[in-house]
Design a protein around this motif. Structure first.
Motif, PDB file in Angstrom:
ATOM      1  N   UNK A 661      -3.688 -20.352 -61.087  1.00 17.05           N
ATOM      2  CA  UNK A 661      -4.540 -19.818 -60.027  1.00 17.05           C
ATOM      3  C   UNK A 661      -5.984 -19.675 -60.485  1.00 17.05           C
ATOM      4  N   UNK A 662      -6.212 -19.776 -61.783  1.00 12.07           N
ATOM      5  CA  UNK A 662      -7.536 -19.545 -62.334  1.00 12.07           C
ATOM      6  C   UNK A 662      -8.300 -20.860 -62.539  1.00 12.07           C
ATOM      7  N   UNK A 663      -9.610 -20.781 -62.426  1.00 11.14           N
ATOM      8  CA  UNK A 663     -10.453 -21.941 -62.674  1.00 11.14           C
ATOM      9  C   UNK A 663     -10.256 -22.431 -64.100  1.00 11.14           C
ATOM     10  N   UNK A 664     -10.131 -21.489 -65.036  1.00 17.49           N
ATOM     11  CA  UNK A 664      -9.899 -21.810 -66.444  1.00 17.49           C
ATOM     12  C   UNK A 664      -8.575 -21.183 -66.872  1.00 17.49           C
ATOM     13  N   UNK A 665      -7.469 -21.912 -66.706  1.00 14.73           N
ATOM     14  CA  UNK A 665      -6.152 -21.315 -67.004  1.00 14.73           C
ATOM     15  C   UNK A 665      -6.005 -20.847 -68.439  1.00 14.73           C
ATOM     16  N   UNK A 689     -17.519 -11.981 -50.224  1.00 15.12           N
ATOM     17  CA  UNK A 689     -18.915 -12.124 -50.628  1.00 15.12           C
ATOM     18  C   UNK A 689     -19.141 -11.683 -52.068  1.00 15.12           C
ATOM     19  N   UNK A 690     -18.131 -11.039 -52.676  1.00 14.78           N
ATOM     20  CA  UNK A 690     -18.252 -10.625 -54.075  1.00 14.78           C
ATOM     21  C   UNK A 690     -18.242 -11.851 -54.982  1.00 14.78           C
ATOM     22  N   UNK A 691     -18.820 -11.696 -56.167  1.00 12.71           N
ATOM     23  CA  UNK A 691     -18.920 -12.796 -57.114  1.00 12.71           C
ATOM     24  C   UNK A 691     -17.519 -13.211 -57.573  1.00 12.71           C
ATOM     25  N   UNK A 692     -17.245 -14.511 -57.516  1.00 13.72           N
ATOM     26  CA  UNK A 692     -15.967 -15.035 -57.985  1.00 13.72           C
ATOM     27  C   UNK A 692     -16.205 -15.969 -59.157  1.00 13.72           C
ATOM     28  N   UNK A 693     -15.813 -15.555 -60.339  1.00 18.65           N
ATOM     29  CA  UNK A 693     -15.937 -16.419 -61.516  1.00 18.65           C
ATOM     30  C   UNK A 693     -14.573 -16.769 -62.092  1.00 18.65           C
ATOM     31  N   UNK A 694     -13.513 -16.350 -61.423  1.00 20.00           N
ATOM     32  CA  UNK A 694     -12.176 -16.506 -61.979  1.00 20.00           C
ATOM     33  C   UNK A 694     -11.275 -17.466 -61.218  1.00 20.00           C
ATOM     34  N   UNK A 695     -11.253 -17.391 -59.893  1.00 17.88           N
ATOM     35  CA  UNK A 695     -10.163 -17.988 -59.130  1.00 17.88           C
ATOM     36  C   UNK A 695     -10.543 -19.301 -58.450  1.00 17.88           C
ATOM     37  N   UNK A 696      -9.542 -20.175 -58.359  1.00 22.30           N
ATOM     38  CA  UNK A 696      -9.709 -21.432 -57.642  1.00 22.30           C
ATOM     39  C   UNK A 696      -9.798 -21.169 -56.143  1.00 22.30           C
ATOM     40  N   UNK A 697     -10.292 -22.171 -55.438  1.00 18.28           N
ATOM     41  CA  UNK A 697     -10.344 -22.069 -53.986  1.00 18.28           C
ATOM     42  C   UNK A 697      -8.928 -21.937 -53.430  1.00 18.28           C
ATOM     43  N   UNK A 698      -8.791 -21.145 -52.403  1.00 17.03           N
ATOM     44  CA  UNK A 698      -7.506 -20.983 -51.742  1.00 17.03           C
ATOM     45  C   UNK A 698      -6.679 -19.815 -52.253  1.00 17.03           C
ATOM     46  N   UNK A 699      -7.037 -19.252 -53.410  1.00 12.32           N
ATOM     47  CA  UNK A 699      -6.245 -18.145 -53.960  1.00 12.32           C
ATOM     48  C   UNK A 699      -6.441 -16.881 -53.129  1.00 12.32           C
ATOM     49  N   UNK A 700      -7.688 -16.574 -52.801  1.00 11.01           N
ATOM     50  CA  UNK A 700      -7.925 -15.376 -51.986  1.00 11.01           C
ATOM     51  C   UNK A 700      -7.247 -15.520 -50.628  1.00 11.01           C
ATOM     52  N   UNK A 701      -7.300 -16.709 -50.046  1.00 12.23           N
ATOM     53  CA  UNK A 701      -6.650 -16.935 -48.759  1.00 12.23           C
ATOM     54  C   UNK A 701      -5.145 -16.653 -48.851  1.00 12.23           C
ATOM     55  N   UNK A 702      -4.517 -17.087 -49.964  1.00 13.86           N
ATOM     56  CA  UNK A 702      -3.083 -16.864 -50.104  1.00 13.86           C
ATOM     57  C   UNK A 702      -2.772 -15.397 -50.366  1.00 13.86           C
ATOM     58  N   UNK A 703      -3.678 -14.700 -51.057  1.00 11.94           N
ATOM     59  CA  UNK A 703      -3.497 -13.254 -51.223  1.00 11.94           C
ATOM     60  C   UNK A 703      -3.509 -12.582 -49.848  1.00 11.94           C
ATOM     61  N   UNK A 704      -4.425 -13.005 -49.019  1.00  9.96           N
ATOM     62  CA  UNK A 704      -4.476 -12.475 -47.648  1.00  9.96           C
ATOM     63  C   UNK A 704      -3.205 -12.812 -46.893  1.00  9.96           C
ATOM     64  N   UNK A 705      -2.787 -14.068 -46.983  1.00  7.81           N
ATOM     65  CA  UNK A 705      -1.634 -14.516 -46.203  1.00  7.81           C
ATOM     66  C   UNK A 705      -0.353 -13.814 -46.614  1.00  7.81           C
ATOM     67  N   UNK A 706      -0.209 -13.471 -47.894  1.00  8.95           N
ATOM     68  CA  UNK A 706       1.027 -12.832 -48.358  1.00  8.95           C
ATOM     69  C   UNK A 706       0.982 -11.310 -48.292  1.00  8.95           C
ATOM     70  N   UNK A 707      -0.170 -10.746 -47.934  1.00  6.04           N
ATOM     71  CA  UNK A 707      -0.281  -9.282 -47.900  1.00  6.04           C
ATOM     72  C   UNK A 707       0.591  -8.668 -46.812  1.00  6.04           C
TER      73      UNK A 707
END
Length: 1150
Positions: A661-665, A689-707
């Motif tokens: 899930x991370x940009x740099x596994x 809008x917060x700074x994202x330096x960790x996660x690949x695209x789509x991870x936040x969306x899936x966190x939302x979808x599974x909440x």
């Protein structure tokens, strides 16, 4: 089964194999199906989650294979160039140090001060200095390096974070390494016969035969060791110097000659040399280690055998290889010297006089001088003609007389000095075959360069880098449903050796030394060899080819359930990686895409109601405001509790991200997470809008979808929590939620777990699994899981993609209660009932819940527990034996599959004349399972199925045999698998063996149980074991709390939820109504027990408040902070004339 019985059965099968039974069906499978779906819909929320995903809109984002492979190549090339640059920096500094003042660095074994632990290296070290190791046979006054070399290594360390150890090994025997770290042993290490050094010093591959004298005189003892033991140590050291591109053989001799044989899977070592692969080296070491001294000393037969091995392995394209015999003896021969020399002359002539003989004489036997004649091949001195010059010049060898036996090991191991010519040294770095790091960092490769000065080899510089770091972009590539990437080598010494491929374990998952296979073994299609492999290895810098290729996909746990095969039109893109021998290849399935949660809605034919979508999406945003990361030790939950003696919470499910899930596994795996880091995770998940330096695209969306599960699992549980160990959900892109929440293993990836792969393979149906093995330490259980799919519409059609898999672990005894509640016949002495999955593994069987039974811990197969039924299912062609090739074990792996149909099918064999096969067997609709009932009223003595897991006894597909392994069609000596056809697909790698949760040091002694059940109030064994926190003690005859994870009894975890006593038949009806009150957001409501039994006494169920918790505005102000004691907390029921206390369970206010 005897042949005559099988013939009778086969005749019956020819009339009717499977029927919809016209007789009375004892067990109605619809009842169990209804119970299971009630459990997963109401206790897990499968239906609600599927409806939730149906409201979301995912759009297909096509993959651009050419763009992907270019970016992967650029990332890999950058790491390779950095590694090579670091090597060049060190080499230049070492060469300059020969003109500078040398520094007497401290020895690594003499460092006594405490050092700081560095996660990147997996041990304590000092990054400010380097240290040295001195070989036992180092030259007196051997030169040390200057400080400048260490300064350069420091700069590499600061500028190139992927690098690990950096070092220089000198020809004189001094090994300088940075950073400095403590080693325990000041002796027994000589870098000069490590494979990386030998390969850099003698880059050309070689063929070697080690010949060892095992005559009786080798029993002479010196300094507590016999000459035989000294010779064995020396031979093993020589074997350790070999690289996989070398070939090697071993011969021992006395009055007769011996070559390695008797291995279970191969006898090739008798006929030819073997490639120096790990498995071959280990086999040859085993042979050498078991040598015993006896008999006389006959040289002639030893040389005949050694030359024959070389000749049989002398391929036309390998004529330039060095051919060498290492001959070790302690005495003169018993046979005639002229006969010996005649053998050498004629045999070497057959090989164009290319064989070099290096002889080693032990002791002071006067006859040892003859060894010099052998090494120089002085035939004339023994009455023979000079060698035949017309076939080539003889290559003179060397005789070494060893009187100090402690030096034999080092002298033999330096045999390669004979071939270390200055002009053959390369200026290009070599990349070693990956090996297992000694400090637990996983697979490591060494990049090495020879250091030359004044036309002499001064030593070798090396840097280490883990495959996890180097190949991360390939290891963690997961895009699309049918696309993948792999890497193989293209240099002349190891052309085709596969380093990473989906059919091989990932580098981070390999605990032992790996087995490497040729890429054409993994990619077997003819088009791959013709269009990809030949072009890529012949210098084509880039290319692509499209053809139909096969995919081998796991059916679940590959060790038990095998694979399924599918064909996909695919485009292969390949690119060479600059500065390395690696070829990168991306395989993209035609039309493959990524499913992306759409940011804007486009209504197509009115199929996506905008209002429904937006309403659902906004509810996700609100739910995600309570994002709770699994690191409860860093940011405590609002309330904590103890779940199986572990620190946990039932505030809400915790979230865990897989490395993918991370940009740099690899950066994530090496990162030491802190409170600040975790808060950064949470800020981004709550606000895009917060700074994202960790996660690949789509991870936040899936966190939302599974909440959505936050609501499903903390409300309206209907009492299922008392019988449930965990509920969980894992997404295809690496988002995982679990309830109760606790601290997770950093490497945990739901998509690699058997329950996920099994459900993905069984999409559309409910999947039952008997335990998930090493996922937890909470013992054994039954997992119910189901894939949640999303219908994706794209240009070529519509596809149902698996987006997430949901699952829950329930106790064995609870499942047993469900069975007996619905099927009273299962409690009758006349019958026994079982549930089997589609691979023949038993999910439930009476044997599993007998007193003290541990059968379930091995995931028993029906062939082992019910051999007669298993044979009948095989004869009826219901259960079919299949095999795949397990590359890591070099075995054929046999497993079973059943033809699970779309409609319910029943076998009715209750009228069978065979008393062992009187049974009914029905498919449970919309699941992967079958329900069976066996009439055991008649005496039965079934023929047992063969059950030797490590060695199949019967390979006939009609024979009943437990799942097992047999020897694969593999040529050990040439390191090649043989496939006569594609009837044996490739096994997929097994799931990594790791615990899902970690053992943290957080105190749980004062915490309440998350789902507190006062076990001592339960007096029925089967009732006790059905609760997830209780265990019936046979010895004490009472129900006790199961303290899993404690030090009191290391065997307790294995009994959890499974070891039950014999079922106690309760005479008389238990009449009563369990009334309890559950508080949830200040609402009271009543719930029945999901299995129709009264609850045991429930103690205070309010978790401890965490003073470190900082409430957010969304936190409920009504959440209780102290136990609440109600006067009506318990209601009295009269059972069997005595008062029994039944509780009102109290739910948490969240």
């Amino acid at each position: 089964m005897p042949l005559y019985q099988r013939c009778v059965v086969s005749g019956i099968v020819s009339l009717a194999v499977i029927t919809t039974c016209c007789c009375a069906i004892l067990l109605n499978v619809e009842q169990l199906k209804e119970e299971l779906f009630n459990l997963t819909n109401n206790g897990l929320g499968v239906q609600a989650m599927q409806e939730h995903f149906d409201q979301l809109y995912f759009s297909p984002e096509p993959l651009d294979g050419e763009d992907i492979v270019e970016k992967m190549k650029e990332a890999l090339t950058e790491k390779v160039i950095e590694t090579v640059q670091a090597l060049e920096n060190i080499k230049d500094a070492v060469q300059q140090s020969f003109l500078q003042d040398e520094i007497d660095f401290i020895q690594c074994c003499e460092m006594t001060y405490e050092m700081e632990f560095h996660q990147l290296f997996g041990k304590e070290l000092d990054p400010e200095i380097g240290c040295i190791r001195i070989a036992d046979t180092a030259a007196p006054g051997a030169r040390r390096l200057s400080n400048q070399v260490i300064d350069v290594m420091k700069q590499n360390y600061n500028n190139m974070p992927n690098l690990k150890w950096q070092y220089f090994g000198s020809e004189e025997g001094i090994f300088s390494i940075y950073p400095a770290s403590i080693v325990d042993d000041c002796f027994n290490y000589d870098h000069r016969y490590r494979p990386w050094y030998v390969e850099a010093a003698t880059p050309e591959p070689k063929n070697v035969v080690i010949v060892i004298d095992t005559s009786a005189s080798m029993e002479e003892e010196t300094n507590g060791k016999t000459l035989m033991q000294i010779a064995i140590d020396a031979a093993i050291t020589v074997l350790d110097t070999m690289n996989p591109s070398d070939k090697v053989g071993v011969v021992s001799f006395s009055d007769t000659v011996f070559v390695p044989g008797g291995f279970e899977d191969t006898d090739c070592y008798k006929q030819e040399l073997a490639k120096a692969t790990l498995v071959n080296i280990e086999n040859l070491k085993e042979f050498v280690s078991n040598l015993r001294s006896i008999g006389g000393t006959k040289y002639g037969i030893a040389f005949t055998t050694a030359f024959d091995l070389l000749r049989s392995s002398w391929l036309e394209e390998e004529h330039k290889r060095e051919q060498v015999i290492l001959f070790l003896t302690d005495g003169e021969p018993n046979d005639d010297p002229s006969d010996i020399m005649s053998v050498i002359r004629s045999k070497n002539e057959e090989m164009m006089n290319r064989v070099v003989i290096l002889t080693f004489g032990l002791g002071n036997d006067g006859g040892l001088d003859f060894l010099e004649d052998i090494s120089s091949q002085k035939f004339e001195d023994h009455g023979l003609p000079k060698y035949n010059e017309s076939v080539g010049e003889v290559k003179l060898g060397h005789y070494t007389h060893v009187t100090d036996y402690t030096l034999l090991r080092s002298k033999m191991a330096r045999y390669y000095d004979y071939f270390a010519f200055y002009d053959s040294l390369q200026d290009e770095p070599i990349f070693s075959v990956p090996y297992q790091d000694g400090f637990g960092l996983g697979l490591m490769t060494t990049a090495a360069l020879p250091v030359k000065y004044n036309r002499k080899l001064m030593g070798v510089v090396g840097v280490d880098i883990t495959l996890d770091d180097l190949l991360a972009d390939v290891t963690f590539f997961k895009k699309g449903a049918s696309s993948y990437a792999f890497i193989f080598e293209a240099n002349s010494k190891a052309a085709g050796r596969a380093l990473i491929h989906p059919l091989l374990p990932a580098p981070m998952d390999i605990a032992d030394e790996p087995i490497y296979v040729h890429i054409t073994t993994l990619e077997r299609d003819t088009e791959f060899f013709d269009s990809v492999f030949k072009n890529a290895t012949n210098g084509d810098t880039t290319g692509e080819a499209t053809f139909i290729s096969k995919r081998y996909l796991p059916r679940g746990n590959s060790d038990k359930e095998g694979v399924r095969t599918t064909s996909v039109e695919s485009t292969y893109y390949w690119r060479p990686v600059q500065g390395s021998p690696y070829i990168l290849c991306l395989v993209q399935g035609t039309g493959d895409y990524e499913a992306v949660l759409a940011k804007q809605i486009t209504v197509v034919n009115g199929t996506v109601p905008v209002s429904d979508y937006l309403r659902s999406f906004h509810s996700l945003l609100a739910a995600n405001d309570d994002f709770l990361y699994h690191r409860l030790d860093l940011i405590p939950p609002r309330k904590s509790c103890s779940h199986f003696n572990r620190y946990a919470t039932i505030d809400q499910p915790v979230v865990k991200f897989s490395p993918n899930a991370f940009i740099n596994p690899t950066g994530y795996l090496q990162l030491i997470e802190t409170e600040n880091v975790v808060r950064q995770y949470g800020n981004y998940m709550k606000d895009s809008s917060s700074l994202n330096t960790y996660f690949k695209e789509g991870i936040r969306d899936m966190v939302l979808a599974t909440s959505k599960v936050n609501e499903l699992w903390t409300q309206n549980n209907l009492g299922f929590e008392n019988y449930t160990l965990y509920r969980f959900i894992g997404s295809h892109n690496g988002v995982y939620r679990q309830f109760p929440g606790m601290i997770m293993n950093k490497k945990f990836d739901a998509t690699s777990r058997p329950w996920y792969m099994r459900s993905k393979s069984n999409r559309g149906i409910l999947t039952l699994s008997a335990s998930r093995g090493t996922d937890n330490d909470e013992g054994n259980f039954i997992t119910l899981s189901k894939a949640i799919t999303e219908s994706i519409t794209f240009l070529s059609g519509t596809s149902d993609d698996v987006m997430v898999v949901m699952g829950m672990d329930i106790t064995y005894s609870y499942f047993d209660k469900l069975m007996k509640k619905n099927y009273p016949q299962c409690e009758e002495s006349k019958y026994r009932c079982f549930v089997m999955d589609s691979s023949g593994h038993l999910v439930m069987h009476p044997e599993f819940i007998q007193p003290g039974s541990r059968l379930y811990t091995r995931g028993e197969h029906i062939t082992q527990i019910e051999p007669a039924i298993a044979q009948d299912l095989i004869d009826k062609n219901i259960m079919k034996k299949r095999r795949c090739v397990n590359f890591q074990n070099i075995k054929d792996q046999y497993y079973y599959v059943t033809e699970h149909g779309s409609q319910s099918r029943t076998i009715d064999n209750l009228d069978s004349t065979d008393s062992c096969t009187r049974y009914q067997f029905s498919e449970i609709p919309e699941t992967n399972a079958y329900l069976g009932i066996i009439d055991q009223s008649r005496a039965c003595f079934p023929q047992q199925c063969a059950c030797v897991h490590d060695h199949c006894q019967r390979n006939d597909n009609d024979d009943c045999e437990c799942p097992c392994l047999s020897s694969a069609r593999y040529d050990f000596c040439n390191d090649q698998f043989s496939f006569s056809s594609d009837d044996a697909p490739s096994c997929t790698p097994p799931s990594p063996s790791l615990s899902r949760v970690v053992e943290e040091e957080l105190d749980t002694e004062d915490l309440y149980q998350c789902f507190k059940v006062t076990c001592e109030f339960v007096n029925i064994p089967s009732e006790c074991n059905s609760y997830s926190g209780c265990l019936w003690s046979v010895e004490n005859e009472q129900c006790l709390e199961n303290r899993v994870g404690s030090d009191e009894d290391e065997h307790l975890p294995i009994y959890l939820a499974a070891c039950a006593t014999a079922v106690v038949v309760i005479v008389g009806a238990v009449i009563g109504l369990v009334v309890y009150r559950r508080k949830l957001h200040d609402r009271n409501y009543e719930q029945p027990s999901p299995i129709g039994h009264s609850y045991p006494k429930v103690g205070n169920n309010v978790p401890r408040e965490n003073p470190g918790y900082a409430p957010s505005p969304s936190d409920s102000p009504s959440a209780p902070s102290a136990p609440v004691q109600d006067d009506d907390q318990y209601s009295a029921l009269d059972i069997d004339g005595g008062d029994y206390i039944a509780p009102n369970l109290e739910e948490h206010s969240l």
